[in-house]
Enzyme design. Sequence first.
Site, PDB file in Angstrom:
ATOM      1  N   ALA A 195       0.842  -1.194   0.000  1.00 20.81           N
ATOM      2  CA  ALA A 195       0.000   0.000   0.000  1.00 20.81           C
ATOM      3  C   ALA A 195       0.880   1.248   0.000  1.00 20.81           C
ATOM      4  O   ALA A 195       2.008   1.238   0.486  1.00 20.81           O
ATOM      5  CB  ALA A 195      -0.909  -0.004   1.218  1.00 20.81           C
ATOM      6  N   ASN A 253       8.783   9.084   4.734  1.00 26.30           N
ATOM      7  CA  ASN A 253       7.544   9.785   4.397  1.00 26.30           C
ATOM      8  C   ASN A 253       6.792  10.174   5.657  1.00 26.30           C
ATOM      9  O   ASN A 253       6.848   9.484   6.674  1.00 26.30           O
ATOM     10  CB  ASN A 253       6.668   8.934   3.464  1.00 26.30           C
ATOM     11  CG  ASN A 253       5.661   8.092   4.208  1.00 26.30           C
ATOM     12  OD1 ASN A 253       4.597   8.582   4.611  1.00 26.30           O
ATOM     13  ND2 ASN A 253       5.983   6.822   4.406  1.00 26.30           N
ATOM     14  N   ARG A 254       6.129  11.296   5.567  1.00 26.05           N
ATOM     15  CA  ARG A 254       5.175  11.718   6.601  1.00 26.05           C
ATOM     16  C   ARG A 254       3.925  12.254   5.905  1.00 26.05           C
ATOM     17  O   ARG A 254       3.417  13.324   6.206  1.00 26.05           O
ATOM     18  CB  ARG A 254       5.801  12.749   7.540  1.00 26.05           C
ATOM     19  CG  ARG A 254       6.450  13.962   6.867  1.00 26.05           C
ATOM     20  CD  ARG A 254       6.877  14.983   7.916  1.00 26.05           C
ATOM     21  NE  ARG A 254       7.469  16.177   7.344  1.00 26.05           N
ATOM     22  CZ  ARG A 254       8.773  16.405   7.255  1.00 26.05           C
ATOM     23  NH1 ARG A 254       9.634  15.489   7.678  1.00 26.05           N
ATOM     24  NH2 ARG A 254       9.213  17.538   6.742  1.00 26.05           N
ATOM     25  N   ASN A 275       2.337   8.349  10.884  1.00 26.68           N
ATOM     26  CA  ASN A 275       2.138   9.724  10.440  1.00 26.68           C
ATOM     27  C   ASN A 275       0.763  10.291  10.736  1.00 26.68           C
ATOM     28  O   ASN A 275       0.463  11.418  10.340  1.00 26.68           O
ATOM     29  CB  ASN A 275       2.428   9.818   8.932  1.00 26.68           C
ATOM     30  CG  ASN A 275       3.844   9.392   8.620  1.00 26.68           C
ATOM     31  OD1 ASN A 275       4.785   9.821   9.274  1.00 26.68           O
ATOM     32  ND2 ASN A 275       4.006   8.530   7.619  1.00 26.68           N
ATOM     33  N   THR A 276      -0.090   9.519  11.393  1.00 25.62           N
ATOM     34  CA  THR A 276      -1.364  10.012  11.914  1.00 25.62           C
ATOM     35  C   THR A 276      -1.261   9.965  13.432  1.00 25.62           C
ATOM     36  O   THR A 276      -1.173   8.875  14.007  1.00 25.62           O
ATOM     37  CB  THR A 276      -2.547   9.153  11.436  1.00 25.62           C
ATOM     38  OG1 THR A 276      -2.638   9.227  10.007  1.00 25.62           O
ATOM     39  CG2 THR A 276      -3.850   9.634  12.047  1.00 25.62           C
ATOM     40  N   LYS A 303      -2.257  -4.683   9.621  1.00 25.09           N
ATOM     41  CA  LYS A 303      -0.910  -4.193   9.315  1.00 25.09           C
ATOM     42  C   LYS A 303      -0.308  -3.600  10.577  1.00 25.09           C
ATOM     43  O   LYS A 303      -0.846  -2.648  11.153  1.00 25.09           O
ATOM     44  CB  LYS A 303      -0.940  -3.161   8.194  1.00 25.09           C
ATOM     45  CG  LYS A 303       0.462  -2.740   7.745  1.00 25.09           C
ATOM     46  CD  LYS A 303       0.460  -2.086   6.378  1.00 25.09           C
ATOM     47  CE  LYS A 303       1.872  -1.827   5.891  1.00 25.09           C
ATOM     48  NZ  LYS A 303       1.914  -1.382   4.489  1.00 25.09           N
ATOM     49  N   TYR A 327       7.650  -1.664  -2.102  1.00 25.81           N
ATOM     50  CA  TYR A 327       7.282  -0.392  -2.709  1.00 25.81           C
ATOM     51  C   TYR A 327       8.511   0.505  -2.862  1.00 25.81           C
ATOM     52  O   TYR A 327       8.850   0.942  -3.957  1.00 25.81           O
ATOM     53  CB  TYR A 327       6.179   0.288  -1.886  1.00 25.81           C
ATOM     54  CG  TYR A 327       5.873   1.726  -2.246  1.00 25.81           C
ATOM     55  CD1 TYR A 327       6.320   2.313  -3.427  1.00 25.81           C
ATOM     56  CD2 TYR A 327       5.107   2.513  -1.396  1.00 25.81           C
ATOM     57  CE1 TYR A 327       6.027   3.642  -3.737  1.00 25.81           C
ATOM     58  CE2 TYR A 327       4.805   3.829  -1.700  1.00 25.81           C
ATOM     59  CZ  TYR A 327       5.286   4.390  -2.856  1.00 25.81           C
ATOM     60  OH  TYR A 327       4.994   5.698  -3.155  1.00 25.81           O
TER      61      TYR A 327
END
Length: 348
Positions: free
Chosen positions: A61, A110-111, A174-175, A210, A311
Amino acid sequence: MSAIHGLATRALRLFDPEDAHRLAVAALGAGLGPRPRPELQPRLKTTLAGLDLPNPVGLAAGFDKDARVFAPLLTAGFGFIECGTATPLPQAGNPRPRLFRLTADRAVINRLGFNNRGLEAFAARLSRPRGTGVVGANIGANKDSPDRIGDYVTGLRRLWDVADYFTINVSSPNTPGLRELQSAGALADLLGRIAETRRALGPRGPIFLKVAPDLDGAGIEAVTDAAVAFGIDGLVVGNTTLSRPAGLLSRARDEAGGLSGAPLTALSTRVLRAFHEASAGRLVLIGVGGIASGADAYARIRAGAAAVQFYSAMVYEGPSLVTRIRAELSARLAADGFRSVAEAIGAR
């Protein structure tokens, strides 16, 4: 054509990472992705919690967030595609810049914050005819939701008839507060609601959870026991990590967010092996994190994974990488005398 796609991938690295991702999705949507010739790799045919796969190498994802290009990605040779993360309401995610290449480390930070166009647009695209191929939906919660568990239930209900499997994503860093759903009490509430919803909706594809690669031994045991108790089919191990392994070279190494790619290989393999031991065959496992070769995929299968996803390596090598991983994995299985992926799962 693989040489052309390699040149295109290198050209995209001249752009800002998020702009490059948008261009890559647009190119795939325009039919410019790889179309490898079919190869006979009977050792790679396998099943994943009842799903028939032509090979165990899936796309994680995060790439196809809004279910725009799963069909060309299946054509590129992936055994299955996981779209998302989708949240009930559209959300912009965190402010840019929020995606960073660590080129010297073959990694990404990533954020993003679950940026996506929302559940309705996601479901509409998944509903389109797609031919053969397994496509899953990764489901999340909105950042400002007053009922995050309710968001997962909403996602499951809306996508029940259009996805082949479902991944409940409680491990994005990141949430804010999302990973707290992995704690024992919150996880029991979440999985209880998921199980109740599943019973009401009737038979459908498998449901995975996950999880983060940053869980300790006690957390691994607790998550495993909860997943088994509430009938979850398997675990995706794992997400990006908040840790920063020693020796990172890139200037962006101290950016906030989740780290993925090559530096995650050792950690994700170790945590996968721990989940394999804790689950003792009660859960199907999907190995994710730092996979960039057939050797990486094979090591994850030997550690207990029934299938793998990648990914970040595609950022550096493009979607044609899946063809090489499949060929290398088939050769590794043959060299060690395994007639199938299933025979190699957890084999020491």
